[in-house]
Motif scaffolding. Sequence first.
Motif, PDB file in Angstrom:
ATOM      1  N   VAL A  17       0.840  -1.204   0.000  1.00 33.96           N
ATOM      2  CA  VAL A  17       0.000   0.000   0.000  1.00 33.96           C
ATOM      3  C   VAL A  17       0.876   1.255   0.000  1.00 33.96           C
ATOM      4  CG1 VAL A  17      -1.620   1.341   1.426  1.00 33.96           C
ATOM      5  CG2 VAL A  17      -2.029  -1.079   1.014  1.00 33.96           C
ATOM      6  N   LEU A  18       1.930   1.264   0.805  1.00 34.81           N
ATOM      7  CA  LEU A  18       2.827   2.428   0.834  1.00 34.81           C
ATOM      8  C   LEU A  18       3.547   2.605  -0.495  1.00 34.81           C
ATOM      9  CD1 LEU A  18       4.350   2.190   4.425  1.00 34.81           C
ATOM     10  CD2 LEU A  18       2.700   3.856   3.565  1.00 34.81           C
ATOM     11  N   THR A  19       3.922   1.513  -1.128  1.00 38.91           N
ATOM     12  CA  THR A  19       4.590   1.592  -2.420  1.00 38.91           C
ATOM     13  C   THR A  19       3.653   2.163  -3.477  1.00 38.91           C
ATOM     14  OG1 THR A  19       5.953  -0.299  -1.847  1.00 38.91           O
ATOM     15  CG2 THR A  19       5.836   0.271  -4.158  1.00 38.91           C
ATOM     16  N   LEU A  20       2.420   1.713  -3.492  1.00 38.82           N
ATOM     17  CA  LEU A  20       1.464   2.208  -4.483  1.00 38.82           C
ATOM     18  C   LEU A  20       1.084   3.654  -4.241  1.00 38.82           C
ATOM     19  CD1 LEU A  20      -0.831  -0.916  -4.903  1.00 38.82           C
ATOM     20  CD2 LEU A  20       0.879  -0.035  -6.489  1.00 38.82           C
ATOM     21  N   THR A  21       1.013   4.096  -2.997  1.00 34.31           N
ATOM     22  CA  THR A  21       0.677   5.499  -2.741  1.00 34.31           C
ATOM     23  C   THR A  21       1.841   6.413  -3.107  1.00 34.31           C
ATOM     24  OG1 THR A  21       1.364   5.282  -0.438  1.00 34.31           O
ATOM     25  CG2 THR A  21      -0.979   5.004  -0.928  1.00 34.31           C
ATOM     26  N   GLY A  22       3.073   5.912  -3.078  1.00 28.18           N
ATOM     27  CA  GLY A  22       4.214   6.716  -3.485  1.00 28.18           C
ATOM     28  C   GLY A  22       4.233   6.969  -4.971  1.00 28.18           C
ATOM     29  N   CYS A  23       3.576   6.158  -5.762  1.00 28.53           N
ATOM     30  CA  CYS A  23       3.554   6.309  -7.214  1.00 28.53           C
ATOM     31  C   CYS A  23       2.377   7.138  -7.713  1.00 28.53           C
ATOM     32  CB  CYS A  23       3.516   4.931  -7.870  1.00 28.53           C
ATOM     33  SG  CYS A  23       4.969   3.930  -7.522  1.00 28.53           S
ATOM     34  N   THR A  24       1.597   7.727  -6.830  1.00 28.48           N
ATOM     35  CA  THR A  24       0.399   8.435  -7.266  1.00 28.48           C
ATOM     36  C   THR A  24       0.662   9.882  -7.647  1.00 28.48           C
ATOM     37  OG1 THR A  24      -0.126   9.008  -4.981  1.00 28.48           O
ATOM     38  CG2 THR A  24      -1.123   7.000  -5.873  1.00 28.48           C
ATOM     39  N   THR A  25       1.871  10.390  -7.481  1.00 26.82           N
ATOM     40  CA  THR A  25       2.171  11.763  -7.845  1.00 26.82           C
ATOM     41  C   THR A  25       2.207  11.890  -9.365  1.00 26.82           C
ATOM     42  OG1 THR A  25       3.515  11.966  -5.867  1.00 26.82           O
ATOM     43  CG2 THR A  25       3.822  13.636  -7.549  1.00 26.82           C
ATOM     44  N   SER A  26       1.565  12.917  -9.880  1.00 27.85           N
ATOM     45  CA  SER A  26       1.546  13.090 -11.326  1.00 27.85           C
ATOM     46  C   SER A  26       2.844  13.763 -11.783  1.00 27.85           C
ATOM     47  CB  SER A  26       0.347  13.922 -11.755  1.00 27.85           C
ATOM     48  OG  SER A  26       0.524  15.249 -11.321  1.00 27.85           O
TER      49      SER A  26
END
Length: 141
Positions: A17-26
Amino acid sequence: MQMNWIKPLLLTVLVSVLTLTGCTTSKDKLLPHDDNTMLTVWNAGTGGSTVSGQHGQQLLDARQHLRRPLSESNADASQYTRNAQNEIYSQFKRLPNPDLVMYVFPHLAGTDPVPVPGYSTVFPLYQRVQYAMPGERVETY
């Protein structure tokens, strides 16, 4: 004892979950595309003026003051300049390694005896170059 598999499962879920939230920046939010050119970015970083302005003229004057010509007294400053070569040669003197000249007589060589004319060759006496410790050898050769 039956709950030991829950901790690794929760840890795996938390890391994913932390890894996927780190990739959400456009990309556009992180690196905005303005109308700025490299010149405007450079000018903003170096004082906000162009070279033609007053601050730019002061900068050019300071650079011109630093670019003074070499005079005759300091033209040969290479002996005072430190570099790797003169540091090694000044601290670690090379020990003498005389060259030996050997004459090879005419002979036959190879599986088919091919005549080879006589020739001279030069090689050093010692296989490697030897250096003295600092202060060990002071005379020149």
